[in-house]
Design an enzyme around this catalytic site. Sequence first.
Site, PDB file in Angstrom:
ATOM      1  N   HIS A 206       1.930   4.895  -2.654  1.00 12.82           N
ATOM      2  CA  HIS A 206       2.095   6.316  -2.345  1.00 12.82           C
ATOM      3  C   HIS A 206       3.522   6.777  -2.658  1.00 12.82           C
ATOM      4  CE1 HIS A 206      -1.815   6.634  -0.585  1.00 12.82           C
ATOM      5  NE2 HIS A 206      -1.545   5.904   0.489  1.00 12.82           N
TER       6      HIS A 206
ATOM      7  N   HIS B 156       0.834  -1.206   0.000  1.00 12.72           N
ATOM      8  CA  HIS B 156       0.000   0.000   0.000  1.00 12.72           C
ATOM      9  C   HIS B 156       0.871   1.259   0.000  1.00 12.72           C
ATOM     10  CE1 HIS B 156      -3.520   2.504   1.405  1.00 12.72           C
ATOM     11  NE2 HIS B 156      -2.514   3.227   1.874  1.00 12.72           N
ATOM     12  N   GLU B 157       1.807   1.315   0.941  1.00 13.24           N
ATOM     13  CA  GLU B 157       2.654   2.503   1.054  1.00 13.24           C
ATOM     14  C   GLU B 157       3.586   2.660  -0.138  1.00 13.24           C
ATOM     15  OE1 GLU B 157       1.992   4.702   3.163  1.00 13.24           O
ATOM     16  OE2 GLU B 157       0.593   3.493   4.343  1.00 13.24           O
TER      17      GLU B 157
END
Length: 429
Positions: free
Chosen positions: A24, A20-21
């Site tokens: 980003h 997920h990170e």
Amino acid sequence: MFILGIVVFAVGLLVSIAWHELGHLSTAKLFGIRVPQYMVGFGPTVWSRKKGDTEYGIKAIPLGGYIRMIGMFPPDDEGRVSARSTSPWRGMIEDARSAAFEELQPGDETRMFYTRKPWKRVIVMFAGPFMNLVLAIALFFTLLMGFGIQQQTTTVASVSPCSIDQSAHRDTCKKSDPVSPAHQAGLKAGDRIVSFDGVPTKNWNTLSDLIRTNPGKQVTIVVDRKGEQLTLHPTITSNRVAKKDSNGNYVNGYVKAGFLGFSAATGVERLDFSESVTWMSDRVGDAVSSLAALPGKIPALWDAAFGDGPREPDSPVGIVGAARITGDIATLDIPASQQVAMFVMVLGGFNLSLFLFNMLPLLPLDGGHIAGALWESLRRNLARVLRRPDPGPFDVAKLMPVAYVVAGIFVCFTVLVLIADVVNPVKIS
């Protein structure tokens, strides 16, 4: 084995958070935003290494993760970033603004998050949940097309000698019960139903729907019995049977429908691509409905945690509850391949939940920042059309009081789920 199941889930959780990170991080760097930190976990740092502008690390508590981008919020109207007000609500805004600039270095004036165009900020914030969606889809395809899922098949497990109202909750026939159409037509355990009135029956839902929608009709059924195809001619009767939803899942209640009188065998079956897509779209719909119904489940969850109420099978679970479920999976007396399949199912569902939850248009979730960027784009474009001055960046920091309230609600809900997961957990039968 129980501990091993928990460890497997913990590793899957860390991978999901890191993935997920990474969404980003990669998009932020793509658009030239400086990212001082990329961390998996919270609390004390266990390991870290700095590469370029970014410190990469793992923290002690594997319950989340984050990246830090400089300039998440724009300066105030006077260009200040660290002024502090005595108002508690205003103080929240100014604290958030100060934190966004705390690691500002010379040359970073053009590398701040808020200076990027709204569509770039939307991509950066959407990339994290999107990575969870991609991982969920990959895991579900692996499960459905690789391992297969356990479901009812078109093979006959047993034939009922009589027609019994299913709401009566009994298995023994009475003299007054009529003979079941399946028994009368000569259907036997082990038969695989190939077609129903000329319609191929590749799966149980198709066969079940055909039976239910043809009460009172004599039909032609072709069965495969030990490699030989036989044709039977039962007359479908009408009976009270278990209710099904639009996805073919059994729900509470009964309906009057067509009845043949046999039990379907269950088995592990692989789905093809189109069946997998349909299955996943149904699960997404179920997940959205469950998310919308979450507030209504809080009273029952409270009763399960602090009262004598049962823990409903569709009750929300947290990380502790999911870990206990994977521990239970590891202890089941089933083939190892199906244990792995169930692990994949849980991890896929977890990533799908992360995607949907983070897309809620509320701060401090990713969806809140996306909503802020979209609102800024809308008002700037509207000002351009109306030939008005550019209103400038939308100050998301002004919504921080709301974000703290939302975060507080999330924390309370998380604690409630945690207590329920400990004292009255959801269990696998």
